[in-house]
Design a protein around this motif. Sequence first.
Motif, PDB file in Angstrom:
ATOM      1  N   ASP A  16     -23.267  21.218 -26.945  1.00  0.00           N
ATOM      2  CA  ASP A  16     -23.279  19.758 -26.974  1.00  0.00           C
ATOM      3  C   ASP A  16     -23.015  19.226 -25.567  1.00  0.00           C
ATOM      4  OD1 ASP A  16     -23.512  17.235 -28.010  1.00  0.00           O
ATOM      5  OD2 ASP A  16     -21.580  17.225 -29.054  1.00  0.00           O
ATOM      6  N   VAL A  17     -23.699  18.158 -25.207  1.00  0.00           N
ATOM      7  CA  VAL A  17     -23.470  17.485 -23.927  1.00  0.00           C
ATOM      8  C   VAL A  17     -22.910  16.108 -24.244  1.00  0.00           C
ATOM      9  CG1 VAL A  17     -24.513  16.652 -21.785  1.00  0.00           C
ATOM     10  CG2 VAL A  17     -25.378  18.755 -22.840  1.00  0.00           C
ATOM     11  N   ASN A  19     -21.380  13.713 -21.837  1.00  0.00           N
ATOM     12  CA  ASN A  19     -21.688  12.669 -20.853  1.00  0.00           C
ATOM     13  C   ASN A  19     -21.923  13.295 -19.484  1.00  0.00           C
ATOM     14  OD1 ASN A  19     -18.998  12.997 -19.545  1.00  0.00           O
ATOM     15  ND2 ASN A  19     -18.271  12.106 -21.457  1.00  0.00           N
ATOM     16  N   LYS A  20     -22.339  12.456 -18.542  1.00  0.00           N
ATOM     17  CA  LYS A  20     -22.491  12.915 -17.160  1.00  0.00           C
ATOM     18  C   LYS A  20     -21.225  12.567 -16.402  1.00  0.00           C
ATOM     19  CE  LYS A  20     -25.812  13.478 -13.520  1.00  0.00           C
ATOM     20  NZ  LYS A  20     -27.140  13.206 -12.974  1.00  0.00           N
ATOM     21  N   ARG A  21     -20.706  13.538 -15.643  1.00  0.00           N
ATOM     22  CA  ARG A  21     -19.450  13.353 -14.934  1.00  0.00           C
ATOM     23  C   ARG A  21     -19.683  12.745 -13.549  1.00  0.00           C
ATOM     24  NH1 ARG A  21     -16.100  18.616 -15.998  1.00  0.00           N
ATOM     25  NH2 ARG A  21     -16.103  18.694 -13.731  1.00  0.00           N
ATOM     26  N   PRO A  22     -18.626  12.171 -12.962  1.00  0.00           N
ATOM     27  CA  PRO A  22     -18.751  11.603 -11.609  1.00  0.00           C
ATOM     28  C   PRO A  22     -19.174  12.640 -10.559  1.00  0.00           C
ATOM     29  CG  PRO A  22     -16.681  10.912 -12.636  1.00  0.00           C
ATOM     30  CD  PRO A  22     -17.295  11.919 -13.547  1.00  0.00           C
ATOM     31  N   ASP A  23     -18.826  13.951 -10.811  1.00  0.00           N
ATOM     32  CA  ASP A  23     -19.186  14.996  -9.837  1.00  0.00           C
ATOM     33  C   ASP A  23     -20.633  15.466  -9.977  1.00  0.00           C
ATOM     34  OD1 ASP A  23     -19.141  16.540 -12.129  1.00  0.00           O
ATOM     35  OD2 ASP A  23     -17.433  17.768 -11.539  1.00  0.00           O
ATOM     36  N   GLY A  24     -21.401  14.812 -10.870  1.00  0.00           N
ATOM     37  CA  GLY A  24     -22.812  15.177 -11.015  1.00  0.00           C
ATOM     38  C   GLY A  24     -23.067  16.194 -12.104  1.00  0.00           C
ATOM     39  N   PHE A  25     -22.025  16.912 -12.541  1.00  0.00           N
ATOM     40  CA  PHE A  25     -22.168  17.867 -13.639  1.00  0.00           C
ATOM     41  C   PHE A  25     -22.117  17.129 -14.974  1.00  0.00           C
ATOM     42  CE2 PHE A  25     -20.552  20.656 -10.270  1.00  0.00           C
ATOM     43  CZ  PHE A  25     -21.416  21.740 -10.387  1.00  0.00           C
ATOM     44  N   HIS A  26     -22.499  17.846 -16.037  1.00  0.00           N
ATOM     45  CA  HIS A  26     -22.400  17.263 -17.379  1.00  0.00           C
ATOM     46  C   HIS A  26     -21.163  17.815 -18.083  1.00  0.00           C
ATOM     47  CE1 HIS A  26     -26.599  16.223 -16.575  1.00  0.00           C
ATOM     48  NE2 HIS A  26     -26.512  15.361 -17.582  1.00  0.00           N
ATOM     49  N   GLU A  27     -20.528  16.947 -18.849  1.00  0.00           N
ATOM     50  CA  GLU A  27     -19.387  17.349 -19.686  1.00  0.00           C
ATOM     51  C   GLU A  27     -19.951  17.996 -20.944  1.00  0.00           C
ATOM     52  OE1 GLU A  27     -15.191  17.477 -20.277  1.00  0.00           O
ATOM     53  OE2 GLU A  27     -16.286  16.727 -18.536  1.00  0.00           O
ATOM     54  N   VAL A  28     -19.603  19.271 -21.152  1.00  0.00           N
ATOM     55  CA  VAL A  28     -20.177  19.995 -22.291  1.00  0.00           C
ATOM     56  C   VAL A  28     -19.084  20.433 -23.264  1.00  0.00           C
ATOM     57  CG1 VAL A  28     -22.156  20.847 -20.963  1.00  0.00           C
ATOM     58  CG2 VAL A  28     -20.093  22.256 -21.122  1.00  0.00           C
ATOM     59  N   ALA A 178     -31.645  22.947 -14.236  1.00  0.00           N
ATOM     60  CA  ALA A 178     -31.485  21.639 -13.589  1.00  0.00           C
ATOM     61  C   ALA A 178     -32.514  20.639 -14.117  1.00  0.00           C
ATOM     62  CB  ALA A 178     -31.626  21.790 -12.073  1.00  0.00           C
ATOM     63  N   GLU A 179     -33.739  21.114 -14.311  1.00  0.00           N
ATOM     64  CA  GLU A 179     -34.804  20.228 -14.824  1.00  0.00           C
ATOM     65  C   GLU A 179     -34.507  19.795 -16.261  1.00  0.00           C
ATOM     66  OE1 GLU A 179     -39.677  20.103 -15.345  1.00  0.00           O
ATOM     67  OE2 GLU A 179     -38.633  22.025 -15.433  1.00  0.00           O
ATOM     68  N   VAL A 180     -34.004  20.732 -17.063  1.00  0.00           N
ATOM     69  CA  VAL A 180     -33.682  20.415 -18.464  1.00  0.00           C
ATOM     70  C   VAL A 180     -32.595  19.338 -18.524  1.00  0.00           C
ATOM     71  CG1 VAL A 180     -32.696  21.329 -20.619  1.00  0.00           C
ATOM     72  CG2 VAL A 180     -34.428  22.649 -19.376  1.00  0.00           C
ATOM     73  N   TYR A 181     -31.521  19.531 -17.751  1.00  0.00           N
ATOM     74  CA  TYR A 181     -30.432  18.536 -17.744  1.00  0.00           C
ATOM     75  C   TYR A 181     -30.910  17.197 -17.201  1.00  0.00           C
ATOM     76  CZ  TYR A 181     -26.519  21.379 -19.341  1.00  0.00           C
ATOM     77  OH  TYR A 181     -25.648  22.108 -20.123  1.00  0.00           O
ATOM     78  N   LYS A 182     -31.803  17.237 -16.198  1.00  0.00           N
ATOM     79  CA  LYS A 182     -32.315  15.992 -15.602  1.00  0.00           C
ATOM     80  C   LYS A 182     -33.097  15.172 -16.630  1.00  0.00           C
ATOM     81  CE  LYS A 182     -35.847  15.620 -12.753  1.00  0.00           C
ATOM     82  NZ  LYS A 182     -36.779  16.003 -11.694  1.00  0.00           N
ATOM     83  N   ASN A 183     -33.801  15.864 -17.532  1.00  0.00           N
ATOM     84  CA  ASN A 183     -34.630  15.188 -18.537  1.00  0.00           C
ATOM     85  C   ASN A 183     -33.893  14.882 -19.839  1.00  0.00           C
ATOM     86  OD1 ASN A 183     -37.661  14.986 -17.666  1.00  0.00           O
ATOM     87  ND2 ASN A 183     -36.915  16.922 -16.850  1.00  0.00           N
ATOM     88  N   ASN A 215     -28.086  22.761 -30.688  1.00  0.00           N
ATOM     89  CA  ASN A 215     -28.155  22.788 -29.224  1.00  0.00           C
ATOM     90  C   ASN A 215     -28.918  21.545 -28.759  1.00  0.00           C
ATOM     91  OD1 ASN A 215     -28.776  23.218 -26.513  1.00  0.00           O
ATOM     92  ND2 ASN A 215     -29.398  25.357 -26.784  1.00  0.00           N
ATOM     93  N   VAL A 216     -28.216  20.598 -28.116  1.00  0.00           N
ATOM     94  CA  VAL A 216     -28.865  19.338 -27.718  1.00  0.00           C
ATOM     95  C   VAL A 216     -29.957  19.554 -26.669  1.00  0.00           C
ATOM     96  CG1 VAL A 216     -26.867  17.890 -28.274  1.00  0.00           C
ATOM     97  CG2 VAL A 216     -27.135  18.769 -25.944  1.00  0.00           C
ATOM     98  N   LEU A 217     -29.898  20.662 -25.932  1.00  0.00           N
ATOM     99  CA  LEU A 217     -30.907  20.901 -24.887  1.00  0.00           C
ATOM    100  C   LEU A 217     -32.275  21.254 -25.470  1.00  0.00           C
ATOM    101  CD1 LEU A 217     -28.852  22.859 -22.184  1.00  0.00           C
ATOM    102  CD2 LEU A 217     -29.220  20.391 -22.407  1.00  0.00           C
ATOM    103  N   GLU A 218     -32.293  21.623 -26.753  1.00  0.00           N
ATOM    104  CA  GLU A 218     -33.596  21.872 -27.406  1.00  0.00           C
ATOM    105  C   GLU A 218     -34.487  20.636 -27.354  1.00  0.00           C
ATOM    106  OE1 GLU A 218     -33.092  25.358 -30.782  1.00  0.00           O
ATOM    107  OE2 GLU A 218     -33.129  23.276 -31.426  1.00  0.00           O
ATOM    108  N   SER A 219     -33.865  19.456 -27.410  1.00  0.00           N
ATOM    109  CA  SER A 219     -34.650  18.217 -27.411  1.00  0.00           C
ATOM    110  C   SER A 219     -35.510  18.094 -26.151  1.00  0.00           C
ATOM    111  CB  SER A 219     -33.734  16.993 -27.529  1.00  0.00           C
ATOM    112  OG  SER A 219     -32.890  16.886 -26.387  1.00  0.00           O
ATOM    113  N   VAL A 220     -35.101  18.751 -25.080  1.00  0.00           N
ATOM    114  CA  VAL A 220     -35.860  18.733 -23.827  1.00  0.00           C
ATOM    115  C   VAL A 220     -36.754  19.969 -23.704  1.00  0.00           C
ATOM    116  CG1 VAL A 220     -35.710  18.683 -21.294  1.00  0.00           C
ATOM    117  CG2 VAL A 220     -34.016  17.447 -22.675  1.00  0.00           C
ATOM    118  N   THR A 221     -36.136  21.154 -23.826  1.00  0.00           N
ATOM    119  CA  THR A 221     -36.862  22.409 -23.541  1.00  0.00           C
ATOM    120  C   THR A 221     -38.055  22.605 -24.473  1.00  0.00           C
ATOM    121  OG1 THR A 221     -34.781  23.387 -22.770  1.00  0.00           O
ATOM    122  CG2 THR A 221     -36.590  24.902 -23.206  1.00  0.00           C
TER     123      THR A 221
END
Length: 291
Positions: A16-17, A19-28, A178-183, A215-221
Amino acid sequence: MKIMMKAPAKINLTLDVLNKRPDGFHEVEMIMTNVDLADRIELEMLPKDEIRILSHNRFVPDDSRNLAYQAAKLLKDRYQIKSGVSITIEKVIPVAAGLAGGSSDAAATLKGLNRLWDIGLSLDELAELGAEIGSDVSFCVYGGTALAKGRGEKIQKLPPPPNCWVVLAKPTIGVSTAEVYKNLKLQGINHPDTAAMIEAIKNQDYEQMCASMGNVLESVTLKLYPEVAQIKEQMERFGADAVLMSGSGPTVFGLIQHDSRMHRVYNGLRGFCEQVYAVRLLGEGEGEPIA
């Protein structure tokens, strides 16, 4: 002196993701567990002050891009180690597959060199160092089954899940994490029920475990790489009890309880995919020397 280490692959039962953190990473928030598919790492002390990576796999870098190299360099620099090491990586886990192969190699290197160089660090200290190398390295230091939060470096151990077969299938494509998280669009996605998965594992409830996978990343990949969606569909069609993509992909895995059905899924997928594996869940944490 030589030390041999086992570096097992991991799968995500949930990812699960938040939110996006201030440091550019995602909170998982994700639940990971090891499977019995492992690289072998041989560590040998060298008199010369150097780090040497050896591998027969042409996709494994032999320089500072390699996470095992980074692990050795981190220990050398942090603890002023003057002796060198030769790290031989016998690759079994597919490369760039969403199975944490590189992270597991780094974790095995940290644990092995801690012994070889007699540094005396605890597992918690090694996991903390691992977080400096990559998000999955801390989990791989502990092994077993765990809830990971933050960037993936905050680890809460869990009991082993109900045992079953795991069939893994990796298409011959690479996926850019990186591309998956970006999308990834966080609005309107279906978040997995992490609490229900923890409950299922604690209660040894196989059906609930299967029902709670997500897996929320399935929505992109699956949209960017139709081959991954096709493998997922085939695995479901051949009768796996639950099917999910691991990490950001492209590997898809299916959980199966019965031997006969496992063989049917495994053999069916061999027609669609070159890299197919049938393995067991490891359950307990691994990582002790194997020789």
